[in-house]
Design a protein around this motif. Structure first.
Motif, PDB file in Angstrom:
ATOM      1  N   ARG A   6       0.813  -1.211   0.000  1.00 21.47           N
ATOM      2  CA  ARG A   6       0.000   0.000   0.000  1.00 21.47           C
ATOM      3  C   ARG A   6       0.855   1.273   0.000  1.00 21.47           C
ATOM      4  O   ARG A   6       0.368   2.336   0.305  1.00 21.47           O
ATOM      5  N   ARG A   7       2.130   1.156  -0.313  1.00 19.76           N
ATOM      6  CA  ARG A   7       2.968   2.350  -0.373  1.00 19.76           C
ATOM      7  C   ARG A   7       2.443   3.299  -1.459  1.00 19.76           C
ATOM      8  O   ARG A   7       1.721   2.890  -2.363  1.00 19.76           O
ATOM      9  N   SER A   8       2.853   4.555  -1.384  1.00 25.47           N
ATOM     10  CA  SER A   8       2.308   5.571  -2.278  1.00 25.47           C
ATOM     11  C   SER A   8       2.732   5.327  -3.729  1.00 25.47           C
ATOM     12  O   SER A   8       3.800   4.777  -4.005  1.00 25.47           O
ATOM     13  N   THR A   9       1.887   5.766  -4.638  1.00 31.05           N
ATOM     14  CA  THR A   9       2.187   5.666  -6.060  1.00 31.05           C
ATOM     15  C   THR A   9       3.432   6.463  -6.397  1.00 31.05           C
ATOM     16  O   THR A   9       4.280   6.025  -7.189  1.00 31.05           O
ATOM     17  N   GLU A  10       3.564   7.658  -5.789  1.00 32.63           N
ATOM     18  CA  GLU A  10       4.724   8.509  -6.081  1.00 32.63           C
ATOM     19  C   GLU A  10       6.026   7.819  -5.683  1.00 32.63           C
ATOM     20  O   GLU A  10       7.012   7.820  -6.438  1.00 32.63           O
ATOM     21  N   ALA A  11       6.053   7.206  -4.502  1.00 31.15           N
ATOM     22  CA  ALA A  11       7.271   6.521  -4.055  1.00 31.15           C
ATOM     23  C   ALA A  11       7.586   5.332  -4.953  1.00 31.15           C
ATOM     24  O   ALA A  11       8.759   5.057  -5.264  1.00 31.15           O
ATOM     25  N   ASP A  12       6.553   4.638  -5.397  1.00 36.74           N
ATOM     26  CA  ASP A  12       6.755   3.448  -6.216  1.00 36.74           C
ATOM     27  C   ASP A  12       7.323   3.795  -7.584  1.00 36.74           C
ATOM     28  O   ASP A  12       7.993   2.968  -8.216  1.00 36.74           O
ATOM     29  N   VAL A 105      15.292  23.027  -6.158  1.00 43.06           N
ATOM     30  CA  VAL A 105      14.447  22.562  -7.260  1.00 43.06           C
ATOM     31  C   VAL A 105      13.137  21.996  -6.713  1.00 43.06           C
ATOM     32  O   VAL A 105      12.051  22.255  -7.245  1.00 43.06           O
ATOM     33  N   GLN A 106      13.225  21.239  -5.633  1.00 41.99           N
ATOM     34  CA  GLN A 106      12.033  20.654  -5.026  1.00 41.99           C
ATOM     35  C   GLN A 106      11.071  21.739  -4.549  1.00 41.99           C
ATOM     36  O   GLN A 106       9.858  21.670  -4.799  1.00 41.99           O
ATOM     37  N   ALA A 107      11.601  22.764  -3.871  1.00 42.19           N
ATOM     38  CA  ALA A 107      10.745  23.821  -3.332  1.00 42.19           C
ATOM     39  C   ALA A 107      10.081  24.611  -4.443  1.00 42.19           C
ATOM     40  O   ALA A 107       8.928  25.051  -4.298  1.00 42.19           O
ATOM     41  N   ALA A 108      10.769  24.814  -5.559  1.00 35.79           N
ATOM     42  CA  ALA A 108      10.167  25.522  -6.684  1.00 35.79           C
ATOM     43  C   ALA A 108       9.103  24.673  -7.368  1.00 35.79           C
ATOM     44  O   ALA A 108       8.002  25.147  -7.653  1.00 35.79           O
ATOM     45  N   MET A 109       9.421  23.406  -7.620  1.00 33.52           N
ATOM     46  CA  MET A 109       8.488  22.564  -8.356  1.00 33.52           C
ATOM     47  C   MET A 109       7.204  22.322  -7.580  1.00 33.52           C
ATOM     48  O   MET A 109       6.125  22.197  -8.161  1.00 33.52           O
ATOM     49  N   VAL A 111       5.705  24.424  -5.832  1.00 34.59           N
ATOM     50  CA  VAL A 111       4.871  25.619  -6.000  1.00 34.59           C
ATOM     51  C   VAL A 111       4.316  25.700  -7.415  1.00 34.59           C
ATOM     52  O   VAL A 111       3.158  26.067  -7.624  1.00 34.59           O
ATOM     53  N   PHE A 112       5.114  25.328  -8.394  1.00 30.87           N
ATOM     54  CA  PHE A 112       4.728  25.497  -9.793  1.00 30.87           C
ATOM     55  C   PHE A 112       3.829  24.381 -10.314  1.00 30.87           C
ATOM     56  O   PHE A 112       3.128  24.580 -11.306  1.00 30.87           O
ATOM     57  N   CYS A 113       3.874  23.204  -9.707  1.00 28.71           N
ATOM     58  CA  CYS A 113       3.209  22.027 -10.273  1.00 28.71           C
ATOM     59  C   CYS A 113       2.161  21.462  -9.321  1.00 28.71           C
ATOM     60  O   CYS A 113       2.427  21.274  -8.132  1.00 28.71           O
ATOM     61  N   SER A 114       1.013  21.159  -9.875  1.00 27.27           N
ATOM     62  CA  SER A 114      -0.024  20.403  -9.172  1.00 27.27           C
ATOM     63  C   SER A 114      -0.038  18.979  -9.717  1.00 27.27           C
ATOM     64  O   SER A 114       0.476  18.728 -10.824  1.00 27.27           O
ATOM     65  N   PRO A 115      -0.599  18.028  -8.961  1.00 38.19           N
ATOM     66  CA  PRO A 115      -0.680  16.661  -9.480  1.00 38.19           C
ATOM     67  C   PRO A 115      -1.355  16.625 -10.847  1.00 38.19           C
ATOM     68  O   PRO A 115      -2.388  17.250 -11.069  1.00 38.19           O
ATOM     69  N   GLY A 116      -0.716  15.905 -11.766  1.00 40.04           N
ATOM     70  CA  GLY A 116      -1.247  15.774 -13.116  1.00 40.04           C
ATOM     71  C   GLY A 116      -0.666  16.756 -14.112  1.00 40.04           C
ATOM     72  O   GLY A 116      -0.849  16.593 -15.326  1.00 40.04           O
ATOM     73  N   ASP A 117       0.033  17.797 -13.628  1.00 40.46           N
ATOM     74  CA  ASP A 117       0.670  18.740 -14.542  1.00 40.46           C
ATOM     75  C   ASP A 117       1.848  18.087 -15.263  1.00 40.46           C
ATOM     76  O   ASP A 117       2.478  17.161 -14.743  1.00 40.46           O
ATOM     77  N   ASP A 118       2.155  18.601 -16.446  1.00 43.43           N
ATOM     78  CA  ASP A 118       3.322  18.145 -17.200  1.00 43.43           C
ATOM     79  C   ASP A 118       4.489  19.108 -17.002  1.00 43.43           C
ATOM     80  O   ASP A 118       4.313  20.330 -17.039  1.00 43.43           O
ATOM     81  N   TRP A 126      19.912  16.267 -15.332  1.00 40.00           N
ATOM     82  CA  TRP A 126      20.344  15.855 -13.989  1.00 40.00           C
ATOM     83  C   TRP A 126      19.363  14.798 -13.481  1.00 40.00           C
ATOM     84  O   TRP A 126      18.152  15.028 -13.451  1.00 40.00           O
ATOM     85  N   PRO A 127      19.818  13.613 -13.097  1.00 43.09           N
ATOM     86  CA  PRO A 127      18.910  12.496 -12.832  1.00 43.09           C
ATOM     87  C   PRO A 127      17.829  12.752 -11.783  1.00 43.09           C
ATOM     88  O   PRO A 127      16.717  12.241 -11.916  1.00 43.09           O
ATOM     89  N   LEU A 128      18.127  13.515 -10.750  1.00 47.48           N
ATOM     90  CA  LEU A 128      17.152  13.647  -9.673  1.00 47.48           C
ATOM     91  C   LEU A 128      15.927  14.464 -10.052  1.00 47.48           C
ATOM     92  O   LEU A 128      14.888  14.361  -9.397  1.00 47.48           O
ATOM     93  N   VAL A 129      16.000  15.274 -11.110  1.00 44.45           N
ATOM     94  CA  VAL A 129      14.870  16.153 -11.408  1.00 44.45           C
ATOM     95  C   VAL A 129      13.641  15.352 -11.828  1.00 44.45           C
ATOM     96  O   VAL A 129      12.502  15.737 -11.536  1.00 44.45           O
ATOM     97  N   ARG A 130      13.857  14.241 -12.479  1.00 46.93           N
ATOM     98  CA  ARG A 130      12.718  13.410 -12.878  1.00 46.93           C
ATOM     99  C   ARG A 130      11.954  12.913 -11.650  1.00 46.93           C
ATOM    100  O   ARG A 130      10.722  12.983 -11.591  1.00 46.93           O
ATOM    101  N   GLY A 131      12.693  12.432 -10.660  1.00 42.76           N
ATOM    102  CA  GLY A 131      12.056  11.955  -9.438  1.00 42.76           C
ATOM    103  C   GLY A 131      11.408  13.072  -8.642  1.00 42.76           C
ATOM    104  O   GLY A 131      10.375  12.864  -7.986  1.00 42.76           O
ATOM    105  N   ILE A 132      11.990  14.261  -8.672  1.00 45.27           N
ATOM    106  CA  ILE A 132      11.385  15.399  -7.980  1.00 45.27           C
ATOM    107  C   ILE A 132      10.021  15.710  -8.589  1.00 45.27           C
ATOM    108  O   ILE A 132       9.044  15.947  -7.871  1.00 45.27           O
ATOM    109  N   ALA A 133       9.941  15.700  -9.923  1.00 38.52           N
ATOM    110  CA  ALA A 133       8.651  15.932 -10.575  1.00 38.52           C
ATOM    111  C   ALA A 133       7.638  14.863 -10.174  1.00 38.52           C
ATOM    112  O   ALA A 133       6.480  15.172  -9.835  1.00 38.52           O
ATOM    113  N   LEU A 134       8.066  13.614 -10.181  1.00 40.58           N
ATOM    114  CA  LEU A 134       7.159  12.528  -9.808  1.00 40.58           C
ATOM    115  C   LEU A 134       6.696  12.655  -8.364  1.00 40.58           C
ATOM    116  O   LEU A 134       5.522  12.396  -8.047  1.00 40.58           O
ATOM    117  N   SER A 135       7.594  13.055  -7.473  1.00 37.16           N
ATOM    118  CA  SER A 135       7.221  13.174  -6.060  1.00 37.16           C
ATOM    119  C   SER A 135       6.227  14.303  -5.827  1.00 37.16           C
ATOM    120  O   SER A 135       5.550  14.329  -4.801  1.00 37.16           O
TER     121      SER A 135
END
Length: 410
Positions: A6-12, A105-109, A111-118, A126-135
């Motif tokens: 039952r872990r979160s979709t974002e973490a998975d 990057v996390q603090a900005a994203m 604010v700028f992104c709601s769930p479902g945004d592209d 930079w590899p971590l940015v993809r995961g930051i968007a997903l989180s």
């Protein structure tokens, strides 16, 4: 025991760290390989930034909470230096101190992104940015970009073809990690005009702004007309001052939205430790000569790689890496399998798939991580291994079994 399914979709959906699959193999090696896989430096930080210089006498403030926004003297030092570099319109109200550029990057994203945004992520990235968007619940849309603009495709064409009705944010990195591209004034203007036309946010990752090699020039996209209010610029002491272990970055932007990023950061980490802030303040105020010397050393290291590494790559204009296209060399061979063999041959490099799904047969080589003599040894080992592959010769080492996927469900 709770039902862990039952872990979160974002973490998975988050991928493991780049080298997770290779850690068991690393532990079995008789001696550590020469590390060209991680974006760190062999240099020691400026004297004024070392904890042995900062912590010369007991200071009770080290053990107390500091300002969640960052201590005022540090933000003032940042504004003074970056204004001198040409960044316009800065005040302390435009600057938030974060836990590394990752925190920025996390603090900005958030604010700028709601769930479902592209989020359009200009690749390779930079590899971590993809995961930051997903989180954040956002959808990372990978846009093959830096290698395409070098082939003459316009930035506008690439961005327009990737935009969707759900796009809210663009992420770019210049100088770029992993390929060392520094965007030109015309290319930055194209990105800016695209963001203005479609009313989009821009996260401008400028972690390597202090490592631009002539004739390329450092430029700030936030200075362009109409961009100051929509750009979140991120910086880090990790790259500028060799202080990766102290974890301090800066998020810079218009106070109207930065206030919300402060709230996000406060609820994640609250504040950056006081001793860390004092160390970075020392670097900014007294590290000018060190910065020039380090930039010169990195430029020399880049030239060493350009002149001696027998692989296909774009010559770095900045940052600390080259990104090698090995599609013809590797053929059907798994990149991760070759990297595992290369560990036994004494060198570690980073797999290209971590920097974008279109780069499975690419690898990143960091030239900041070793002094010149050791870097040359590592390059020789890389060349020998590539020569073996091109000749079709088998790997003369122990049998290697590993899970070849980098993981992640999306």
């Amino acid at each position: 025991m709770p039902n862990f399914s039952r872990r979160s979709t974002e973490a998975d959906r988050l991928r493991p760290a780049v080298f997770t699959r290779l850690l068991p193999l690393l532990r079995q090696l008789p001696e550590p390989p020469l590390p060209l896989h991680i974006g760190d430096t062999y240099l020691s930080p400026p004297e004024a930034a070392r904890l042995t210089s900062v912590c010369t006498a007991e200071d009770p403030s080290w053990y107390r909470y500091s300002s969640p926004a960052g201590e005022l003297p540090l933000r003032e030092a940042f504004c003074e230096r970056w204004s001198a570099l040409g960044r316009r319109g800065l005040s302390v109200d435009h600057v938030h101190v974060t836990l590394g550029a990752t925190g920025a990057v996390q603090a900005a994203m958030r604010v700028f992104c709601s769930p479902g945004d592209d989020v359009l992520i200009l690749a390779p990235f930079w590899p971590l940015v993809r995961g930051i968007a997903l989180s954040c619940g956002a959808n990372p849309v990978e846009v093959s970009f830096y290698d395409q603009i070098r082939q003459g495709v316009s930035a506008t064409q690439l961005l327009e073809s990737a935009k969707t009705d759900k796009t809210t944010t663009v992420y770019m990195c210049s100088p770029n990690n992993p390929d060392g591209t520094v965007l030109s004034a015309d290319q930055l203007n194209e990105v800016a005009q695209f963001c203005i036309k479609h009313d989009l946010w821009l996260i401008s990752d400028e972690a390597y702004c202090d490592h631009v090699f002539a004739p390329a020039k450092r430029q700030f996209i936030a200075n362009l007309p109409g961009m100051a209010e929509r750009v979140a610029s991120t910086y880090t002491a990790s790259k500028s001052y060799a202080l990766a272990g102290l974890r301090l970055g800066f998020l810079v932007g218009a106070p109207q939205w930065l206030e919300y990023s402060r709230r996000v950061s406060t609820h994640q980490v609250y504040n950056v430790p006081m001793a860390t802030q004092q160390a970075v303040q020392g670097a900014i105020e007294h590290g000018h000569d060190w910065l020039q010397q380090s930039r010169d050393k990195y430029a020399q290291a880049a030239k060493l790689v350009h002149d001696n590494l027998n692989a296909s790559f774009h010559h770095a204009q900045g940052a600390g890496y080259v990104f090698c296209d090995l599609r013809e060399d590797l053929g059907d061979k798994s990149t991760l399998q070759w990297i595992a063999e290369l560990l036994h041959e004494g060198v570690s490099i980073a797999p290209g798939a971590a920097f974008g799904s279109a780069y499975e047969k690419w690898v990143r080589v960091c030239y900041m991580s070793l002094p010149p003599d050791q870097l040359m040894i590592a390059i020789d080992r890389l060349n020998q291994s590539l020569h073996r592959i091109r000749k079709g010769e088998p790997f003369d080492g122990p049998r290697i079994e590993l899970q070849l996927s980098l993981g992640g469900q999306s």
